[in-house]
Scaffold this motif. Sequence first.
Motif, PDB file in Angstrom:
ATOM      1  N   UNK A   1      -7.577  -2.201   6.359  1.00  9.99           N
ATOM      2  CA  UNK A   1      -6.564  -1.504   7.164  1.00  9.99           C
ATOM      3  C   UNK A   1      -5.533  -2.494   7.700  1.00  9.99           C
ATOM      4  N   UNK A   2      -6.006  -3.605   8.237  1.00  9.59           N
ATOM      5  CA  UNK A   2      -5.114  -4.623   8.769  1.00  9.59           C
ATOM      6  C   UNK A   2      -4.195  -5.161   7.675  1.00  9.59           C
ATOM      7  N   UNK A   3      -4.785  -5.394   6.490  1.00  8.58           N
ATOM      8  CA  UNK A   3      -4.022  -5.930   5.367  1.00  8.58           C
ATOM      9  C   UNK A   3      -2.890  -4.990   4.963  1.00  8.58           C
ATOM     10  N   UNK A   4      -3.171  -3.695   4.984  1.00  7.84           N
ATOM     11  CA  UNK A   4      -2.147  -2.716   4.595  1.00  7.84           C
ATOM     12  C   UNK A   4      -1.047  -2.576   5.636  1.00  7.84           C
ATOM     13  N   UNK A   5      -1.316  -3.004   6.857  1.00 10.74           N
ATOM     14  CA  UNK A   5      -0.308  -2.853   7.922  1.00 10.74           C
ATOM     15  C   UNK A   5       0.580  -4.088   8.079  1.00 10.74           C
ATOM     16  N   UNK A   6       0.256  -5.179   7.379  1.00 12.46           N
ATOM     17  CA  UNK A   6       0.951  -6.445   7.597  1.00 12.46           C
ATOM     18  C   UNK A   6       2.355  -6.500   7.000  1.00 12.46           C
ATOM     19  N   UNK A   7       2.658  -5.615   6.083  1.00 10.43           N
ATOM     20  CA  UNK A   7       3.959  -5.664   5.422  1.00 10.43           C
ATOM     21  C   UNK A   7       3.987  -6.620   4.244  1.00 10.43           C
ATOM     22  N   UNK A   8       2.846  -6.856   3.625  1.00 10.79           N
ATOM     23  CA  UNK A   8       2.751  -7.738   2.456  1.00 10.79           C
ATOM     24  C   UNK A   8       2.700  -6.922   1.165  1.00 10.79           C
ATOM     25  N   UNK A   9       2.890  -7.618   0.071  1.00 17.28           N
ATOM     26  CA  UNK A   9       2.731  -7.051  -1.270  1.00 17.28           C
ATOM     27  C   UNK A   9       3.628  -5.837  -1.507  1.00 17.28           C
ATOM     28  N   UNK A  10       4.805  -5.862  -0.931  1.00 16.85           N
ATOM     29  CA  UNK A  10       5.760  -4.790  -1.176  1.00 16.85           C
ATOM     30  C   UNK A  10       5.590  -3.563  -0.310  1.00 16.85           C
TER      31      UNK A  10
ATOM     32  N   UNK B   1       5.862  -1.628   3.411  1.00 19.76           N
ATOM     33  CA  UNK B   1       6.596  -1.819   4.662  1.00 19.76           C
ATOM     34  C   UNK B   1       5.641  -2.135   5.812  1.00 19.76           C
ATOM     35  N   UNK B   2       6.128  -2.879   6.768  1.00 18.82           N
ATOM     36  CA  UNK B   2       5.313  -3.223   7.931  1.00 18.82           C
ATOM     37  C   UNK B   2       4.844  -1.947   8.626  1.00 18.82           C
ATOM     38  N   UNK B   3       3.558  -1.899   8.935  1.00 15.46           N
ATOM     39  CA  UNK B   3       2.912  -0.771   9.607  1.00 15.46           C
ATOM     40  C   UNK B   3       3.018   0.528   8.810  1.00 15.46           C
TER      41      UNK B   3
ATOM     42  N   UNK C   1       5.410   2.162   7.624  1.00 17.50           N
ATOM     43  CA  UNK C   1       6.465   3.102   7.980  1.00 17.50           C
ATOM     44  C   UNK C   1       7.816   2.492   7.607  1.00 17.50           C
ATOM     45  N   UNK C   2       8.723   3.335   7.145  1.00 15.29           N
ATOM     46  CA  UNK C   2      10.045   2.853   6.729  1.00 15.29           C
ATOM     47  C   UNK C   2      10.976   2.636   7.905  1.00 15.29           C
ATOM     48  N   UNK C   3      10.594   3.115   9.075  1.00 21.05           N
ATOM     49  CA  UNK C   3      11.473   3.035  10.238  1.00 21.05           C
ATOM     50  C   UNK C   3      10.729   2.418  11.428  1.00 21.05           C
ATOM     51  N   UNK C   4      10.136   1.253  11.200  1.00 14.76           N
ATOM     52  CA  UNK C   4       9.402   0.571  12.268  1.00 14.76           C
ATOM     53  C   UNK C   4      10.359   0.146  13.374  1.00 14.76           C
ATOM     54  N   UNK C   5       9.901   0.305  14.580  1.00 11.06           N
ATOM     55  CA  UNK C   5      10.733   0.014  15.750  1.00 11.06           C
ATOM     56  C   UNK C   5      10.779   1.274  16.593  1.00 11.06           C
ATOM     57  N   UNK C   6      11.593   2.213  16.158  1.00 11.57           N
ATOM     58  CA  UNK C   6      11.580   3.527  16.798  1.00 11.57           C
ATOM     59  C   UNK C   6      10.212   4.177  16.609  1.00 11.57           C
ATOM     60  N   UNK C   7       9.633   3.948  15.441  1.00 12.55           N
ATOM     61  CA  UNK C   7       8.284   4.451  15.140  1.00 12.55           C
ATOM     62  C   UNK C   7       7.298   3.285  15.098  1.00 12.55           C
ATOM     63  N   UNK C   8       6.140   3.488  15.695  1.00 19.36           N
ATOM     64  CA  UNK C   8       5.077   2.477  15.635  1.00 19.36           C
ATOM     65  C   UNK C   8       4.307   2.559  14.327  1.00 19.36           C
ATOM     66  N   UNK C   9       4.425   3.689  13.622  1.00 17.53           N
ATOM     67  CA  UNK C   9       3.716   3.834  12.363  1.00 17.53           C
ATOM     68  C   UNK C   9       2.222   3.667  12.549  1.00 17.53           C
ATOM     69  N   UNK C  10       1.575   3.043  11.538  1.00 16.30           N
ATOM     70  CA  UNK C  10       0.123   2.889  11.591  1.00 16.30           C
ATOM     71  C   UNK C  10      -0.267   1.564  12.244  1.00 16.30           C
TER      72      UNK C  10
END
Length: 519
Positions: A355-364, A366-368, A370-379
Amino acid sequence: MKNFNYGIDHLTIGICLDIAAGKVKGIINDKAAAGIHTSWKEVEKIVHAHFPVYGINTGFGPLCDTRISEEDTSLLQSNILKSHSVGVGKPIPQEIAKLMLISKVHALAQGYSGIAPQTLDRIIWHIDNDIIPVVPEKGSVGASGDLAPLSHLFLPLIGLGYVNVGDDKHPAGEILKEHSLQPLVLGPKEGLALINGTQFILAFAIKAVERLNNALNVADLIGAMSLEGLMGSSRPFDARLHAIRPFKGTKHVAKRLAALLEGSVIGSSHIGCDRVQDPYSLRCMPQVHGASRNAWLHLKELTEIELNSVTDNPIIFNADDTISGGNFHGQPLALPLDYATVAAAELGNIADRRCYLMSEGRYGLPKLLTEHAGLNSGLMIPQYTTAALVTENKTMCFPASADSVPTSLGQEDHVSMGSISGRKLHMVLDNIEYIQAIELLYASQALEFRRPLQSAPVIENCHELVRQHVPFIKEDRIFAEDINALHQLIISGRFLSVATGAAEKHNINISDDDEFGIY
């Protein structure tokens, strides 16, 4: 409906669960009935012969040197049920209590316990009619039998205690009257035979074998989805690699993962990329999930041995040959239950890392996710929940079997605490099922960012099932609702069922080998 012969046939974990579910009917055939009757009559001979035999014409525990008169031998047995009913806490699940009844009948029906035939008939009546005794969860030290929980389990035989009829709790005496039944008068040794045994530990072990097996299968499926979302490599699942380190669980997991990922367009799209190797939570799934499967195999093996054993005391071979031994001691199950608890917790540890690995924004990705991180916290925050659950599980990994508190004025000077081992394992499994739901949320979201590329058929069918219940995350929402929906898919068995159906449709072999089944 298929019949199972108590005391005669070999009882597997799957058959025991099927009896509890009403899919198989447990009966006592003529051969078992003859053995039960013979053992019962041998106990009567002991009473009339007046030589001391523990629990028949003596007191219990440290009172084993106190002789009981012939006329008081029956009162002694009802007294033990009442005095030993000291359980506290919430009631155990009805299914666990029913598994206790089933496993106790099978042990008593083997003809070494001196139980009266009518007593076994009454227990079977409870099973067949789903009138299940109320049993508190705490109070057993897992040696000298699960005395407190088994006492509560069998109070209804003498018209005391409580039973569940459906979701409603009733005094047992009232339910017996409604069915025109009288409380039983227990004969010599019967009370002791009923409460001296490991059926509380055993019932939790039976259900844990089923639940942990489901968790292991789900771990492979969701792990494969996560790997695809992260565009990881399936090369570490090559059978040749695991043939030269041939642990059974490792080989089994590698085989399943390879089958799940075969034919994936996502997988073939990055062959020859410059990523040399994946993080351990992806690359080492066969070794980690597989080690937990090895622990599961050990637990299954020992649980099935116990399920077909006689665990009360004393054992009656005949009136002149009785042995006061220790078959009631829970250590043979306490140790593997503690081992399985660590094995289950590790499924959560590695899932949290993915889960942590998928939230890091690696391997293409998006961070968390979500395409709109900042306004949205995403995952961002669901991984906080996995971290909390993983840590909670770690606190439950201390083995209960490593401790012993002497009881019974020192007569019972080493006990297993296996009842706690069994209960803790289920608490860890509760957390694992939520961790897996959260990883499924992450993996399904990650796969969306690989479109239009498709994964392998089983993974795509699992993803489609998720999307029927949880939509793609475009902006923040109450993610607890998504987690609960996915959790329900997992615990209901629907997630595994859809995966199995898709595998069969596409001739993909992800089914368990016989050794990894429960029948």
